[in-house]
Design a protein around this motif. Sequence first.
Motif, short mmCIF file in Angstrom:
data_model
loop_
_atom_site.label_atom_id
_atom_site.label_comp_id
_atom_site.label_asym_id
_atom_site.label_seq_id
_atom_site.Cartn_x
_atom_site.Cartn_y
_atom_site.Cartn_z
N LEU A 1 58.95 -6.22 100.32
CA LEU A 1 57.91 -5.55 99.56
C LEU A 1 58.32 -5.44 98.10
O LEU A 1 59.46 -5.09 97.78
CB LEU A 1 57.67 -4.15 100.13
CG LEU A 1 56.65 -3.26 99.41
CD1 LEU A 1 55.25 -3.85 99.49
CD2 LEU A 1 56.68 -1.85 100.01
N CYS A 2 57.38 -5.71 97.20
CA CYS A 2 57.56 -5.49 95.77
C CYS A 2 56.38 -4.69 95.26
O CYS A 2 55.24 -5.14 95.37
CB CYS A 2 57.66 -6.82 95.02
SG CYS A 2 57.75 -6.65 93.20
N VAL A 3 56.65 -3.50 94.76
CA VAL A 3 55.62 -2.62 94.20
C VAL A 3 55.79 -2.62 92.69
O VAL A 3 56.88 -2.32 92.19
CB VAL A 3 55.76 -1.19 94.75
CG1 VAL A 3 54.70 -0.27 94.14
CG2 VAL A 3 55.66 -1.19 96.27
N THR A 4 54.73 -2.95 91.96
CA THR A 4 54.88 -3.08 90.52
C THR A 4 53.60 -2.69 89.81
O THR A 4 52.50 -2.80 90.36
CB THR A 4 55.28 -4.53 90.15
OG1 THR A 4 55.58 -4.60 88.76
CG2 THR A 4 54.19 -5.52 90.49
N GLN A 45 48.65 9.74 98.45
CA GLN A 45 47.95 8.71 99.21
C GLN A 45 48.63 7.36 99.07
O GLN A 45 48.74 6.59 100.04
CB GLN A 45 46.50 8.60 98.74
CG GLN A 45 45.59 9.71 99.21
CD GLN A 45 44.16 9.47 98.74
OE1 GLN A 45 43.80 9.81 97.62
NE2 GLN A 45 43.35 8.87 99.59
N PHE A 46 49.09 7.05 97.87
CA PHE A 46 49.70 5.75 97.64
C PHE A 46 51.02 5.63 98.40
O PHE A 46 51.30 4.59 99.01
CB PHE A 46 49.94 5.54 96.15
CG PHE A 46 50.50 4.19 95.80
CD1 PHE A 46 49.81 3.04 96.12
CD2 PHE A 46 51.71 4.07 95.13
CE1 PHE A 46 50.30 1.78 95.80
CE2 PHE A 46 52.22 2.83 94.80
CZ PHE A 46 51.52 1.68 95.14
N THR A 47 51.82 6.68 98.39
CA THR A 47 53.08 6.65 99.13
C THR A 47 52.82 6.45 100.62
O THR A 47 53.52 5.67 101.29
CB THR A 47 53.87 7.95 98.89
OG1 THR A 47 54.09 8.11 97.48
CG2 THR A 47 55.23 7.90 99.59
N ALA A 48 51.81 7.15 101.16
CA ALA A 48 51.47 6.98 102.57
C ALA A 48 50.97 5.57 102.85
O ALA A 48 51.29 4.97 103.90
CB ALA A 48 50.41 8.01 102.97
N TYR A 49 50.19 5.00 101.93
CA TYR A 49 49.69 3.64 102.10
C TYR A 49 50.85 2.64 102.14
O TYR A 49 50.87 1.75 103.00
CB TYR A 49 48.73 3.31 100.96
CG TYR A 49 48.27 1.87 100.96
CD1 TYR A 49 47.46 1.37 101.97
CD2 TYR A 49 48.64 1.01 99.92
CE1 TYR A 49 47.02 0.05 101.97
CE2 TYR A 49 48.20 -0.31 99.90
CZ TYR A 49 47.40 -0.78 100.93
OH TYR A 49 46.98 -2.09 100.93
N LEU A 50 51.81 2.80 101.25
CA LEU A 50 52.95 1.89 101.24
C LEU A 50 53.75 1.99 102.54
O LEU A 50 54.24 0.98 103.05
CB LEU A 50 53.87 2.20 100.05
CG LEU A 50 53.32 1.87 98.66
CD1 LEU A 50 54.34 2.25 97.60
CD2 LEU A 50 52.94 0.40 98.54
N GLU A 91 45.83 -6.41 104.69
CA GLU A 91 44.93 -5.51 105.40
C GLU A 91 45.73 -4.38 106.03
O GLU A 91 46.77 -4.63 106.61
CB GLU A 91 44.16 -6.26 106.49
CG GLU A 91 43.26 -7.36 105.94
CD GLU A 91 42.11 -6.85 105.10
OE1 GLU A 91 41.76 -5.66 105.26
OE2 GLU A 91 41.56 -7.62 104.30
N PRO A 92 45.25 -3.13 105.92
CA PRO A 92 44.04 -2.75 105.21
C PRO A 92 44.26 -2.76 103.71
O PRO A 92 45.40 -2.63 103.24
CB PRO A 92 43.79 -1.32 105.71
CG PRO A 92 45.15 -0.79 105.99
CD PRO A 92 45.93 -1.96 106.52
N PRO A 93 43.18 -2.90 102.93
CA PRO A 93 43.33 -2.84 101.47
C PRO A 93 43.65 -1.43 101.04
O PRO A 93 43.53 -0.47 101.81
CB PRO A 93 41.95 -3.29 100.97
CG PRO A 93 41.01 -2.91 102.07
CD PRO A 93 41.78 -3.11 103.35
N GLY A 94 44.04 -1.28 99.78
CA GLY A 94 44.31 0.05 99.24
C GLY A 94 43.05 0.90 99.20
O GLY A 94 41.93 0.41 99.29
N PHE A 95 43.24 2.18 99.04
CA PHE A 95 42.13 3.14 99.05
C PHE A 95 41.39 3.20 97.72
O PHE A 95 40.40 3.91 97.59
CB PHE A 95 42.66 4.53 99.40
CG PHE A 95 43.76 5.02 98.50
CD1 PHE A 95 43.48 5.71 97.34
CD2 PHE A 95 45.09 4.76 98.81
CE1 PHE A 95 44.49 6.14 96.50
CE2 PHE A 95 46.10 5.20 97.98
CZ PHE A 95 45.81 5.89 96.81
#
Length: 270
Positions: free
Chosen positions: A169-172, A156-161, A110-114
């Motif tokens: 953290l593992c982003v894949t 947006q994704f970079t800001a979310y991470l 939480e929060p979930p992705g946009f």
Amino acid sequence: MSDDVMQGLLFAGFGDQPAVDDRVADTELRLCTININRPSPGRAQRLADWLAATGCNAIVLTEVQAGPACDLIRTTLDAHGYLLQTAPGWRDQRFHTIVAAKGFRLDAVEPPGFDPRITAVDLSSAGGTIRLVGVYAPTNGMTPDSSQRRRAFQQQFTAYLADIFHPRLCVTGDLNVVEPGHRPHLPNFEDHDYAFYRGLLNLGLQDAYRNCHPDGTDHSWISPRFGSQRLDHALLADSSALSSCVYDHAPRLQELTDHSALQLVAGLTG
């Protein structure tokens, strides 16, 4: 020795092992990430059987569409003991990402992705917690509108991470970008695509494949027209326990999908 042969040696036995039991997650993460390319039900069954036979205890599926093929894959993985997570609203969007795990407690972040293209979960076991974020970024449509959509998503994704950053953290997933200096050079990628990749590194993430293969030239999507591309990635905040990261080309060569799978092994303890 060719990359394909070396890859086979590194992952020899994955397809011959039963699905991992709960104890495996106490010692190591065995991750498989693959773009499944909107399969038909027939192809989905073959793909689901291949996934269940990998021996991986975490699976990230990208370019997933709701429908019978998706339901078949979910049912097959569930039957093999995997817990599945998708982002809110996934049935109402064109694409989404599935995270499946076995031997972990799985909790939605939480929060979930946009966007349902992003599924973020915490995988917890006796070895600790890994925050796993699966993502299917918008493809390069090579039009001004496509460029604008990709740029907005990337930012947006970079800001979310940054907001949900975790020491483990593992982003894949299929980021639909290549690294700067990619071979061959691909003129259709733009400055914001390379800025997106660099921005992920600037967050403190490391490219797992590049970490293991400083001079590696594997590609995960092969296109005679658009140039072979390494689009599918895994990036880690802590790569100290990383033991291997390779591309398994079997799913692409067997026409289960048009992408190779990325497979990663990392210790959970210590």
